[in-house]
Design a protein around this motif. Structure first.
Motif, PDB file in Angstrom:
ATOM      1  N   UNK A   1       0.745  -1.384  -0.121  1.00 54.14           N
ATOM      2  CA  UNK A   1       0.119   0.564   0.448  1.00 54.14           C
ATOM      3  C   UNK A   1       0.889   1.670   0.157  1.00 54.14           C
ATOM      4  N   UNK A   2       2.180   1.010   0.556  1.00 50.89           N
ATOM      5  CA  UNK A   2       2.709   2.362   1.248  1.00 50.89           C
ATOM      6  C   UNK A   2       3.358   2.394  -0.456  1.00 50.89           C
ATOM      7  N   UNK A   3       3.877   1.542  -1.092  1.00 46.14           N
ATOM      8  CA  UNK A   3       3.870   1.751  -2.587  1.00 46.14           C
ATOM      9  C   UNK A   3       3.404   2.626  -3.640  1.00 46.14           C
ATOM     10  N   UNK A   4       1.711   2.839  -3.132  1.00 47.19           N
ATOM     11  CA  UNK A   4       0.758   2.998  -4.201  1.00 47.19           C
ATOM     12  C   UNK A   4       0.224   4.543  -3.675  1.00 47.19           C
ATOM     13  N   UNK A   5       0.039   4.483  -1.929  1.00 51.01           N
ATOM     14  CA  UNK A   5      -0.407   6.202  -1.489  1.00 51.01           C
ATOM     15  C   UNK A   5       0.248   6.975  -0.444  1.00 51.01           C
ATOM     16  N   UNK A   6       0.460   7.569  -0.394  1.00 50.46           N
ATOM     17  CA  UNK A   6       1.378   8.428   0.910  1.00 50.46           C
ATOM     18  C   UNK A   6       0.955   8.253   1.539  1.00 50.46           C
ATOM     19  N   UNK A   7       2.456   8.636   2.905  1.00 51.10           N
ATOM     20  CA  UNK A   7       2.121   8.222   4.278  1.00 51.10           C
ATOM     21  C   UNK A   7       0.942   8.497   5.324  1.00 51.10           C
ATOM     22  N   UNK A   8       0.755  10.398   5.032  1.00 52.06           N
ATOM     23  CA  UNK A   8      -0.367  10.741   5.109  1.00 52.06           C
ATOM     24  C   UNK A   8      -1.997  10.670   4.960  1.00 52.06           C
ATOM     25  N   UNK A   9      -1.534   9.850   3.306  1.00 52.77           N
ATOM     26  CA  UNK A   9      -3.489   9.338   3.249  1.00 52.77           C
ATOM     27  C   UNK A   9      -3.764   7.769   4.091  1.00 52.77           C
ATOM     28  N   UNK A  10      -2.378   7.447   4.805  1.00 52.81           N
ATOM     29  CA  UNK A  10      -2.789   6.057   4.762  1.00 52.81           C
ATOM     30  C   UNK A  10      -2.672   6.544   6.659  1.00 52.81           C
ATOM     31  N   UNK A  11      -2.161   7.439   7.239  1.00 54.33           N
ATOM     32  CA  UNK A  11      -2.390   7.275   8.218  1.00 54.33           C
ATOM     33  C   UNK A  11      -3.612   8.014   8.846  1.00 54.33           C
ATOM     34  N   UNK A  12      -3.233   9.122   8.264  1.00 56.46           N
ATOM     35  CA  UNK A  12      -4.185   9.963   8.790  1.00 56.46           C
ATOM     36  C   UNK A  12      -5.970   9.450   7.991  1.00 56.46           C
ATOM     37  N   UNK A  13      -5.845   8.571   7.453  1.00 56.81           N
ATOM     38  CA  UNK A  13      -7.366   7.658   6.757  1.00 56.81           C
ATOM     39  C   UNK A  13      -7.433   6.926   7.854  1.00 56.81           C
ATOM     40  N   UNK A  14      -6.686   6.039   8.485  1.00 57.22           N
ATOM     41  CA  UNK A  14      -6.299   5.082   9.466  1.00 57.22           C
ATOM     42  C   UNK A  14      -7.308   5.733  11.361  1.00 57.22           C
ATOM     43  N   UNK A  15      -5.970   7.041  11.244  1.00 57.47           N
ATOM     44  CA  UNK A  15      -6.777   7.479  12.896  1.00 57.47           C
ATOM     45  C   UNK A  15      -7.810   8.328  12.066  1.00 57.47           C
ATOM     46  N   UNK A  16      -8.753   8.609  11.020  1.00 62.07           N
ATOM     47  CA  UNK A  16     -10.418   9.131  11.074  1.00 62.07           C
ATOM     48  C   UNK A  16     -10.975   7.447  11.720  1.00 62.07           C
ATOM     49  N   UNK A  17     -10.609   6.629  10.756  1.00 57.52           N
ATOM     50  CA  UNK A  17     -11.563   5.094  11.051  1.00 57.52           C
ATOM     51  C   UNK A  17     -11.332   4.592  12.468  1.00 57.52           C
ATOM     52  N   UNK A  18     -10.321   4.595  12.738  1.00 55.27           N
ATOM     53  CA  UNK A  18     -10.674   4.357  14.475  1.00 55.27           C
ATOM     54  C   UNK A  18     -10.960   5.102  14.958  1.00 55.27           C
TER      55      UNK A  18
END
Length: 445
Positions: free
Chosen positions: A273-290
Motif C-alpha cells: 500500500x505504501x508503494x501506491x499511497x502517501x504515508x499521510x493518506x494512509x495514516x490520517x485515513x486510519x486515524x479517522x477510521x479508528x
C-alpha cells in the motif's frame, strides 16, 4: 517481506529484537505472578504502578540516555543496555518486597529507553533502500504482535514444568541472546558531527527537529490518537469480556488475539500500500477510521448494550488494523526528516513523545472506566482520538512531499539551504525546498 532478511546484519538485529521481545513477554507474565505473591489482592495496584514507572522512564529518560550515550559506539550502547536488562531480570526472583520491584523495574526500563531508540535508529543506516526499510518496519510490527500472542502461551507451557521464577531465567537468556546477536552484527557508527555537539544540543536536538517539522507534529498527534483508542482495548478488554459477556480467560485471550491479528494483517498489507499511497493518506485515513469505530462502538454500547460476540471480535480486529496502519509507517517519516547523524536523537524523541500519549491515556482508560462506566470511558477516549486526528490533518500539510514550512533560529544569513525569503532576525520562517533525494531537512547546526 521476508526478502529483507537476506541482508545479514539486519537479519541478526531482527533476531536480536525477536529474542529480546520473547524475554520481555516472559517477564510480563512472571511479574504478574510475583506481584500476586507479594501483594495478594493488591497485585493489580502493584502492576498498575509498574506500568506507570515504565511510561515515566520512557518519557523522561530516552532523550537523556541518547545524549549521554552519544559519544560511545552504538554497538557498545546496545550491548550494554541488554546486559543491564539481563542483570535486573536475574535479581528479580530474589526480591521480597514491593518497593524492590519498583526500583528494579525503573532500572530495567531505563535500559530499554536507551536500547530501543538506538536500535531503531541503526536500522535505516543499514537498510538504505526505502522499500527494504518499509518491509523492515512491517516485520518489526509483526514481531511485536507475535510477542503479544505467543509469549503468554509459551509462558503457560513453561509453567507446566517450572515455577514462575524460572520465567525470569528465560528473560535473562532473551536479553543475553539479544546482546550476542548485536555483537555479531556490523553496526554503523554515528556521524562525527553528532558526537561532537555539546550535551545540551544533543539532549534537545531530537525534540527541536520534531517541533520544527510539520509531518512529525502530525505524527505526534496521530500517535496520541492511536494511544487513546489502543489504551481502551489494552486496559478494558478483560473487563468487557469477563464482566460484560460473562466469559472466561480463554475468551479474553481470543479478544486480544483479534486485535493483534488485525494489527498483523495491516503490517502484512502496508508495504504494498505504501508503494501506491502517501504515508499521510494512509495514516490520517486510519486515524479517522479508528476514531469513528471507537466512537460508534461507544454510542452503540451506551444505547443498545454490548454487541454480539462475533461483532465485538470484528470491531477489535478492525481496531487492530487501523492502529497498526497509524504506527507502522512512522519510521519512514522519521528516516526522511533528519540527517543520518540526527536520527538517534530523533528516534529518541519519537520514543518519548509516543509514550507520552500512553502515559495520559492509560489512566483515563482505567479511571474513567471504573468511575463512569465503559461506554463513557470509550467515548472520552474516542473524542481524544478524534481531536488528535483532526489536528494532525491541520498541521501536516497535504503538499508535504513538495515543501515544508518551519522555523530556524540557528541558520546564518547565507546558508545554502535557504532558497526563498531572506532571514530577518533570530526568529524567522521560510519555505525549505527539499533536496534531490526528496527529503526535507528541518534543522542544520
Amino acid at each position: 517481506m521476508i526478502d529483507v532478511l537476506r541482508h545479514p546484519d539486519y537479519a541478526r538485529l531482527f533476531a536480536a529484537q525477536v529474542v529480546a521481545l520473547i524475554g520481555t513477554g516472559l517477564l510480563t507474565v512472571a511479574l504478574g505472578l510475583l506481584a500476586y505473591d507479594l501483594a495478594g489482592d493488591q497485585a493489580g495496584a502493584v502492576l498498575g504502578t509498574v506500568f506507570a514507572i515504565k511510561m515515566v522512564a520512557y518519557v523522561g529518560l530516552a532523550p537523556v540516555a541518547n545524549a549521554l550515550a552519544g559519544r560511545w559506539p552504538r554497538k557498545r550502547v546496545l550491548i550494554g543496555a541488554d546486559m543491564v536488562r539481563a542483570a535486573v531480570a536475574l535479581t528479580l526472583p530474589f526480591i521480597d518486597s514491593v518497593w524492590q520491584i519498583y526500583g528494579l523495574i525503573f532500572v530495567l526500563q531505563a535500559a530499554s529507553a536507551t536500547f530501543t531508540p538506538a536500535f531503531q535508529a541503526v536500522i535505516p543506516d543499514i537498510l538504505t533502500d526505502e522499500r527494504d526499510y518499509t518491509r523492515a518496519l512491517s516485520l518489526s510490527r509483526l514481531a511485536y504482535d507475535l510477542e503479544n500472542l505467543l509469549s503468554p502461551a509459551l509462558a503457560g507451557l513453561l509453567l507446566v514444568f517450572i515455577s514462575y521464577h524460572g520465567l525470569f531465567g528465560g528473560t535473562v537468556l532473551g536479553f543475553i541472546g539479544s546482546a550476542l546477536l548485536v555483537l555479531s552484527a556490523t553496526v554503523p557508527a554515528a556521524g562525527p558531527k553528532a558526537t561532537s555537539r555539546p550535551f545540551v544540543d544533543r539532549l534537545t536536538r531530537g525534540i527541536r527537529i520534531y517541533a520544527a517539522t510539520p509531518r512529525l507534529r502530525g505524527l505526534f498527534l496521530l500517535n496520541f490518537s492511536a494511544a487513546a483508542a489502543g489504551a481502551f482495548v489494552l486496559v478494558n478488554t478483560v473487563v468487557l469480556v469477563r464482566g460484560g459477556y460473562g466469559a472466561g480467560d480463554s475468551e479474553v485471550a481470543i479478544a486480544l488475539a483479534a486485535f493483534g491479528g488485525g494489527s498483523m494483517l495491516a503490517a502484512l498489507l502496508l508495504p504494498r500500500l505504501l508503494e501506491r499511497l502517501a504515508d499521510r493518506s494512509i495514516m490520517l485515513g486510519a486515524g479517522l477510521l479508528l476514531t469513528g469505530l471507537t466512537l460508534g462502538h461507544a454510542l452503540y454500547q451506551g444505547m443498545q448494550g454490548l454487541p454480539a460476540w462475533n461483532t465485538f471480535l470484528l470491531i477489535w480486529a478492525l481496531s487492530g488494523v487501523f492502529y497498526s496502519a497509524i504506527l507502522t509507517p512512522s519510521g519512514r517519516l522519521l528516516r526522511n526528516s533528519a540527517h543520518a547523524e540526527d536520527r538517534p536523537a530523533l528516534f529518541a524523541a519519537q520514543f518519548t513523545l509516543s509514550h507520552l500519549g500512553w502515559l495520559v491515556t492509560y489512566p483515563v482508560a482505567g479511571w474513567a472506566g471504573s468511575a463512569l462506566g465503559l461506554p463513557v470511558a470509550m467515548a472520552i477516549l474516542g473524542i481524544m482520538a478524534l481531536a488528535g486526528a483532526l489536528l494532525a490533518a491541520l498541521v501536516w500539510p497535504a503538499d508535504d512531499a513538495l515543501e515544508v514550512e518551519h522555523e530556524h533560529r540557528d541558520l546564518p544569513r547565507d546558508h545554502p539551504h535557504l532558497r526563498k525569503h531572506p532571514v530577518k532576525g533570530a526568529r524567522h520562517r521560510h519555505v525549505f525546498v527539499i533536496d534531490d533525494e526528496h527529503r526535507a531537512w528541518p534543522t542544520h547546526g
